[in-house]
Design an enzyme around this catalytic site. Structure first.
Site, PDB file in Angstrom:
ATOM      1  N   GLU A 175       0.834  -1.212   0.000  1.00 58.16           N
ATOM      2  CA  GLU A 175       0.000   0.000   0.000  1.00 58.16           C
ATOM      3  C   GLU A 175       0.862   1.253   0.000  1.00 58.16           C
ATOM      4  OE1 GLU A 175      -1.418   3.517   1.520  1.00 58.16           O
ATOM      5  OE2 GLU A 175      -0.248   2.275   2.828  1.00 58.16           O
ATOM      6  N   GLY A 227       2.144   2.832  -3.517  1.00 56.70           N
ATOM      7  CA  GLY A 227       1.220   3.698  -4.270  1.00 56.70           C
ATOM      8  C   GLY A 227       1.060   5.044  -3.587  1.00 56.70           C
ATOM      9  N   GLU A 228       0.952   5.011  -2.268  1.00 53.26           N
ATOM     10  CA  GLU A 228       0.789   6.232  -1.471  1.00 53.26           C
ATOM     11  C   GLU A 228       1.989   7.178  -1.657  1.00 53.26           C
ATOM     12  OE1 GLU A 228       0.189   5.366   2.698  1.00 53.26           O
ATOM     13  OE2 GLU A 228       0.870   7.334   3.334  1.00 53.26           O
ATOM     14  N   ARG A 229       3.178   6.609  -1.670  1.00 53.89           N
ATOM     15  CA  ARG A 229       4.380   7.442  -1.785  1.00 53.89           C
ATOM     16  C   ARG A 229       4.471   8.113  -3.149  1.00 53.89           C
ATOM     17  NH1 ARG A 229       8.126   3.065   1.509  1.00 53.89           N
ATOM     18  NH2 ARG A 229       7.455   3.830   3.558  1.00 53.89           N
TER      19      ARG A 229
END
Ligand SMILES: Cc1cc2nc3c(=O)[nH]c(=O)nc-3n(C[C@H](O)[C@H](O)[C@H](O)COP(=O)(O)OP(=O)(O)OC[C@H]3O[C@@H](n4cnc5c(N)ncnc54)[C@H](O)[C@@H]3O)c2cc1C
Length: 398
Positions: free
Chosen positions: A257, A260-262
């Site tokens: 997860e 994608g967040e980074r």
């Protein structure tokens, strides 16, 4: 010899479209930008005091902006990863880092693991209303005693021997974005503390479950429009259907997860820095000192040259990495580089923009100091600079 008419002139004014984007992406860009400028930016100052209202979620859901890259069967637009990147870039026009972060936590941090690892029932219960903006999501990894070191978390989920289909959760989470407004939390727990990285499990915990306590609204340096919570979980009972993904695989799920967040965070940094530079450019052309526009001093001109070069380098790193991600690769090293570099240059750019504004840069009225305060978080949240450097360094076998 070239004739005058065939001499190539620099195309500084050319409209650039990176090859990863199609005309549809550009149309989407236009509509998100227009929405952000017309409906969000006018409230940015007010929301610094009050945090942005929950009503932004259903409004954005109604416009289709909360499910751009999510499957159509759950109400999403079925677009590619780049459409999510477009949202991260254009939401910067809201002039509210806190709002951009609150939305990104919902769409790109908490929602992807439910879609990737959730059961059909979980997707129907949480993703479908979240894409409409009717339910708000948050993600709980960090604890008072463990942030970078995710393996050090203490929140425990234990199967109740008297009710073998129920888990009892105890622990606390801190710095949780959307923690006060959320309907559900993607919660990282330990189910088997002896099993190391194989002892983690994710849960979907309704925030109105008995024992979930929203302890405190945390006050921050920046991102004032977002809500940030300290949460406690005291004997919170959830059925085993609340397990998200596989029991014991939560650590790996959350590491996925974070990638994608980074990258989404890095895209937001680039566009925030670009906007800040553009506004400052305008100021440098209007403000005069010693009889000329301050932008015409070589020192100031070079500051712009430095900023623009850094922004462009960061943008290309983000886009190329997004291209690899979209095409099925898992470029953890480059995602870490993009996150590290984009966060750093965004803070550097905001700092220079304050400098170029002089005293005005220190005043709230001009909004540059807010960009600096908001951007500063990116060097800490979702993995600090030091952790990014460590991931990159270790990727070379060190
Ligand atoms: C406004 C805000 C919103 C946030 N939103 C969320 C959210 O929604 N959900 C969530 O789960 N978390 C959230 N976070 C938490 C954020 O991800 C963590 O703060 C971050 O991961 C760092 O953890 P920490 O604060 O515990 O710092 P620590 O881990 O205590 O680090 C302190 C310092 O030590 C350094 N350090 C630690 N380990 C190493 C190492 N191995 N090598 C070198 N240096 C090291 C760090 O880089 C840092 O400089 C948010 C934080 C903030 C400030």
């Amino acid at each position: 010899m070239a004739t005058t008419s065939s001499v190539l002139k620099p195309d500084f004014g050319a409209k650039r479209k990176h090859f990863i984007f199609t005309d549809e992406h550009e149309q989407l860009r236009e509509s998100i930008r227009s929405f952000a400028q017309k409906e969000l930016a006018p409230h940015a100052d007010e929301w610094e005091e009050t945090t942005f209202p929950d009503s932004v979620f259903p409004r954005m859901g109604g416009l289709g902006f909360l499910g751009l890259d999510k499957p159509e069967e759950y109400g999403g637009q079925g677009g590619d990863y780049y459409s999510s990147l477009v949202l991260a870039e254009e939401i910067a026009h809201a002039n509210s880092g806190g709002l951009a972060m609150g939305i990104a936590v919902h769409t790109d941090m908490a929602m992807p693991p439910i879609l990737a690892f959730g059961t059909e029932a979980q997707k129907q219960e949480w993703v479908v209303p979240a894409i409409k903006g009717e339910k708000i999501l948050c993600l709980g990894i960090t604890e008072p005693d463990a942030g970078s070191d995710v393996s050090g978390i203490k929140t425990r989920a234990v199967l109740d021997p008297a009710h073998p289909n129920e888990y009892v959760i105890n622990g606390s989470k801190t710095y949780i974005t959307n923690g006060h407004r959320a309907d559900v939390i993607v919660l990282v727990t330990k189910t088997d503390p002896e099993a190391g990285y194989d002892g983690f499990t994710l849960f979907l915990v309704p925030m109105d479950a008995p024992g979930v306590i929203r302890e405190k609204r945390l006050e921050k340096l920046g991102m004032h429009a977002s809500d940030t919570a300290l949460l406690a979980f005291q004997d919170v009972r959830v059925p085993d259907t609340a397990v998200l993904g596989q029991v014991g695989k939560g650590f790996y799920h959350i590491m996925w997860e974070l990638q994608g967040e980074r990258l989404i965070g890095a895209a937001g940094c680039v566009s925030g820095a670009q906007l800040c530079m553009e506004r400052t450019l305008q100021y440098a052309l209007e403000r005069t000192a010693f009889g000329r526009q301050i932008g015409k001093f070589q020192v100031i001109r070079h500051k712009f040259a430095e900023m623009a070069t850094k922004i462009e380098a960061a943008r290309q790193l983000v886009y190329m990495t997004a291209w690899r991600f979209q095409n099925g690769e898992y470029p953890v090293r480059e995602i870490s580089m993009a996150k590290l570099y984009a966060s750093r240059i965004a803070v550097e750019v905001a700092d220079e923009c304050i400098q170029i504004h002089g005293g005005a840069g220190y005043m709230k009225e001009y909004g540059v100091e807010r960009v600096w305060r908001d951007m500063r978080l990116n060097r800490i949240g979702a993995g600090t600079d030091e952790i990014m450097l460590d991931v990159i360094g270790r990727s070379y076998g060190l």
